[in-house]
Write a protein that holds these residues in place. Structure first.
Motif, PDB file in Angstrom:
ATOM      1  N   ASN A   4       0.826  -1.205   0.000  1.00 53.39           N
ATOM      2  CA  ASN A   4       0.000   0.000   0.000  1.00 53.39           C
ATOM      3  C   ASN A   4       0.860   1.254   0.000  1.00 53.39           C
ATOM      4  O   ASN A   4       0.529   2.228  -0.666  1.00 53.39           O
ATOM      5  N   ASN A   5       1.944   1.241   0.753  1.00 56.19           N
ATOM      6  CA  ASN A   5       2.846   2.397   0.785  1.00 56.19           C
ATOM      7  C   ASN A   5       3.481   2.618  -0.581  1.00 56.19           C
ATOM      8  O   ASN A   5       3.635   3.753  -1.016  1.00 56.19           O
ATOM      9  N   ASP A   7       2.144   1.696  -3.497  1.00 57.07           N
ATOM     10  CA  ASP A   7       1.081   2.197  -4.368  1.00 57.07           C
ATOM     11  C   ASP A   7       0.812   3.669  -4.095  1.00 57.07           C
ATOM     12  O   ASP A   7       0.638   4.463  -5.012  1.00 57.07           O
ATOM     13  N   ARG A   8       0.811   4.033  -2.819  1.00 58.92           N
ATOM     14  CA  ARG A   8       0.565   5.424  -2.453  1.00 58.92           C
ATOM     15  C   ARG A   8       1.685   6.319  -2.982  1.00 58.92           C
ATOM     16  O   ARG A   8       1.430   7.390  -3.525  1.00 58.92           O
ATOM     17  N   SER A   9       2.926   5.865  -2.833  1.00 59.85           N
ATOM     18  CA  SER A   9       4.061   6.660  -3.322  1.00 59.85           C
ATOM     19  C   SER A   9       3.987   6.838  -4.827  1.00 59.85           C
ATOM     20  O   SER A   9       4.238   7.926  -5.341  1.00 59.85           O
ATOM     21  N   ALA A  11       1.283   6.679  -6.728  1.00 62.55           N
ATOM     22  CA  ALA A  11       0.147   7.542  -7.045  1.00 62.55           C
ATOM     23  C   ALA A  11       0.469   8.999  -6.736  1.00 62.55           C
ATOM     24  O   ALA A  11       0.137   9.894  -7.510  1.00 62.55           O
ATOM     25  N   GLU A  12       1.128   9.219  -5.603  1.00 63.18           N
ATOM     26  CA  GLU A  12       1.492  10.590  -5.241  1.00 63.18           C
ATOM     27  C   GLU A  12       2.476  11.171  -6.245  1.00 63.18           C
ATOM     28  O   GLU A  12       2.356  12.323  -6.666  1.00 63.18           O
ATOM     29  N   PHE A  56      -4.833   8.574  -7.477  1.00 62.40           N
ATOM     30  CA  PHE A  56      -4.288   8.893  -6.160  1.00 62.40           C
ATOM     31  C   PHE A  56      -5.322   8.623  -5.076  1.00 62.40           C
ATOM     32  O   PHE A  56      -5.033   7.986  -4.061  1.00 62.40           O
ATOM     33  N   ALA A  59      -6.036   4.912  -4.603  1.00 61.61           N
ATOM     34  CA  ALA A  59      -4.917   4.163  -4.034  1.00 61.61           C
ATOM     35  C   ALA A  59      -4.844   4.314  -2.520  1.00 61.61           C
ATOM     36  O   ALA A  59      -4.188   3.522  -1.861  1.00 61.61           O
ATOM     37  N   ARG A  60      -5.544   5.299  -1.984  1.00 59.88           N
ATOM     38  CA  ARG A  60      -5.535   5.513  -0.532  1.00 59.88           C
ATOM     39  C   ARG A  60      -6.352   4.440   0.155  1.00 59.88           C
ATOM     40  O   ARG A  60      -7.455   4.120  -0.286  1.00 59.88           O
ATOM     41  N   PRO A  61      -5.828   3.901   1.244  1.00 59.48           N
ATOM     42  CA  PRO A  61      -6.619   2.943   2.026  1.00 59.48           C
ATOM     43  C   PRO A  61      -7.864   3.643   2.578  1.00 59.48           C
ATOM     44  O   PRO A  61      -7.815   4.828   2.885  1.00 59.48           O
ATOM     45  N   ASP A  64      -7.651   5.945   5.612  1.00 65.81           N
ATOM     46  CA  ASP A  64      -6.893   7.191   5.473  1.00 65.81           C
ATOM     47  C   ASP A  64      -7.790   8.356   5.132  1.00 65.81           C
ATOM     48  O   ASP A  64      -7.407   9.505   5.289  1.00 65.81           O
TER      49      ASP A  64
END
Length: 68
Positions: A4-5, A7-9, A11-12, A56, A59-61, A64
């Motif tokens: 998840n981290n 994916d978040r990175s 997407a960000e 983005f 992709a956030r849980p 969050d």
């Protein structure tokens, strides 16, 4: 959790790159001309930005969404 981290990175990073491209496009001095630039290019920039924002946000849980 690490996935998840990542994916978040990603997407960000894509979101920030899209915003940077959009900022550059908006700040680029327009050449005086009797011809108008094709609308499709500007529309494509907005569509890319919207797509990056959606990616983005998706992709956030879910937990969050309330944290800020």
């Amino acid at each position: 959790m690490e996935h998840n981290n990542h994916d978040r990175s990603a997407a960000e990073r894509a979101f920030r790159e899209s915003l940077e491209r959009l900022r550059e496009a908006l700040e680029t001095p327009k050449k005086p001309s009797s011809e108008k630039p094709p609308v499709s290019n500007e529309a494509a920039l907005w569509e890319d930005a919207i797509e990056d924002i959606e990616q983005f946000l998706n992709a956030r849980p879910p937990n969050d969404a309330d944290a800020d």
